[in-house]
Design an enzyme around this catalytic site. Structure first.
Site, PDB file in Angstrom:
ATOM      1  N   ASP A  43       0.753  -1.320  -0.036  1.00  0.00           N
ATOM      2  CA  ASP A  43      -0.024   0.008  -0.214  1.00  0.00           C
ATOM      3  C   ASP A  43       0.911   1.273   0.133  1.00  0.00           C
ATOM      4  O   ASP A  43       1.744   1.335   0.590  1.00  0.00           O
ATOM      5  CB  ASP A  43      -0.811   0.172   1.197  1.00  0.00           C
ATOM      6  CG  ASP A  43      -1.911  -0.986   1.098  1.00  0.00           C
ATOM      7  OD1 ASP A  43      -2.358  -1.433  -0.135  1.00  0.00           O
ATOM      8  OD2 ASP A  43      -2.583  -1.018   2.012  1.00  0.00           O
ATOM      9  N   SER A  44       0.197   2.110  -0.612  1.00  0.00           N
ATOM     10  CA  SER A  44       0.947   3.622  -0.596  1.00  0.00           C
ATOM     11  C   SER A  44      -0.023   4.574  -0.117  1.00  0.00           C
ATOM     12  O   SER A  44      -0.466   5.376  -1.055  1.00  0.00           O
ATOM     13  CB  SER A  44       1.724   3.998  -1.890  1.00  0.00           C
ATOM     14  OG  SER A  44       2.554   2.795  -2.220  1.00  0.00           O
ATOM     15  N   PRO A  45      -0.388   4.814   1.126  1.00  0.00           N
ATOM     16  CA  PRO A  45      -1.160   5.952   1.427  1.00  0.00           C
ATOM     17  C   PRO A  45      -0.624   7.225   0.952  1.00  0.00           C
ATOM     18  O   PRO A  45       0.374   7.569   0.828  1.00  0.00           O
ATOM     19  CB  PRO A  45      -1.118   5.535   2.844  1.00  0.00           C
ATOM     20  CG  PRO A  45      -0.587   4.476   3.256  1.00  0.00           C
ATOM     21  CD  PRO A  45       0.356   4.101   2.119  1.00  0.00           C
ATOM     22  N   LEU A  46      -1.730   7.850   0.474  1.00  0.00           N
ATOM     23  CA  LEU A  46      -1.857   9.323   0.428  1.00  0.00           C
ATOM     24  C   LEU A  46      -1.925  10.308   1.517  1.00  0.00           C
ATOM     25  O   LEU A  46      -3.071   9.987   1.998  1.00  0.00           O
ATOM     26  CB  LEU A  46      -2.222   9.824  -0.831  1.00  0.00           C
ATOM     27  CG  LEU A  46      -2.406  11.214  -1.223  1.00  0.00           C
ATOM     28  CD1 LEU A  46      -1.046  11.780  -1.398  1.00  0.00           C
ATOM     29  CD2 LEU A  46      -3.685  11.575  -2.319  1.00  0.00           C
ATOM     30  N   PHE A 115      -5.530   8.587   2.764  1.00  0.00           N
ATOM     31  CA  PHE A 115      -6.237   7.838   1.563  1.00  0.00           C
ATOM     32  C   PHE A 115      -5.528   6.669   1.086  1.00  0.00           C
ATOM     33  O   PHE A 115      -4.175   6.818   0.893  1.00  0.00           O
ATOM     34  CB  PHE A 115      -6.285   8.817   0.349  1.00  0.00           C
ATOM     35  CG  PHE A 115      -6.770  10.146   0.623  1.00  0.00           C
ATOM     36  CD1 PHE A 115      -8.368  10.126   0.334  1.00  0.00           C
ATOM     37  CD2 PHE A 115      -6.260  11.179   0.923  1.00  0.00           C
ATOM     38  CE1 PHE A 115      -8.805  11.541   0.559  1.00  0.00           C
ATOM     39  CE2 PHE A 115      -6.966  12.356   1.507  1.00  0.00           C
ATOM     40  CZ  PHE A 115      -8.101  12.517   1.181  1.00  0.00           C
TER      41      PHE A 115
END
Length: 176
Positions: A43-46, A115
Site C-alpha cells: 500500500d502507498s497511502p496518500l 487515503f
C-alpha cells in the site's frame, strides 16, 4: 496516451524505467498481524496534513515525520512509500471542533487525512490512531489537537504518473 518516447522524456536524463524490479526489491510481506495475511507493505497511502500557519519549519518536519513513522510502524509500509501534502492555513481557515466530546482545540490542531486501499481491520485502524497520537505527542502536539480521517478506495482509484492506473495495467502489484 503517452507514447514510449514521451514517457522516456519524462524520466530524469539517463534513467531507465525499472519499476517492477525496484518495486519487488522495496516491498516485502509484513507478517504477524492478527487475523491478516495480506501483504500490507504494497500500500502507498496518500496523506494530507493540514496545520495552522505559524510553526517553524523544524516543527512542521517533526509533525510530518511523526505521522510517517506511525504509518510505517503500524501499517508496515516501506519507509520510502511517502506521499504527503502539507498545507498551512490561517487560524480562521481551520474549524475543528470537538464533535461534542467536551474539549477545546487550539492553534496546534493537526488534521490528517489518509487515503489508502481498503481492507484494513478496525483493530488496525485503532492501532494507527493510537500510534499517531503517541508519535505526535512526542513532536509536541497534544492528543486533543489531532483529527484523523481515514478514506479507503480501490486499486483503480490510483495513478502514480504517466496518465495510467499502474495497479490496473499491471505495472504495480495490487495490494492484498
Amino acid at each position: 496516451m503517452l507514447g514510449s518516447s514521451t514517457r522516456k522524456a519524462l524520466l530524469p536524463r539517463g534513467a531507465t524505467r525499472r519499476w517492477p524490479p525496484l518495486v519487488s526489491q522495496l516491498r516485502g510481506n509484513v507478517q504477524g498481524r492478527e487475523g491478516s495475511s495480506r501483504d500490507w507493505s504494497t500500500d502507498s497511502p496518500l496523506l494530507r496534513i493540514d496545520v495552522v500557519r505559524g510553526r517553524r519549519p523544524d516543527q512542521v518536519k517533526a509533525v510530518v515525520d511523526a505521522v510517517h513513522h506511525a504509518l510505517v510502524e503500524v501499517l508496515g509500509i516501506p519507509v520510502r512509500d511517502r506521499f504527503q501534502i502539507v498545507t498551512q492555513h490561517e487560524a480562521d481557515e481551520i474549524i475543528a471542533q470537538d464533535a461534542g466530546l467536551g474539549f477545546e482545540r487550539g492553534a496546534e490542531v493537526v488534521i490528517v487525512q489518509i487515503f489508502t486501499q481498503r481492507g484494513r481491520s478496525a483493530a488496525d485502524k485503532q492501532r494507527l490512531y493510537r500510534a499517531l497520537a503517541d508519535h505526535l505527542d512526542q513532536a509536541g502536539v497534544g492528543g486533543q489537537e489531532l483529527f484523523v480521517s481515514y478514506v479507503e478506495n480501490s486499486p483503480e482509484d490510483w495513478s502514480f504518473g504517466f496518465g495510467r492506473a499502474q495497479y490496473v495495467d499491471g505495472e504495480l502489484p495490487i495490494p492484498g
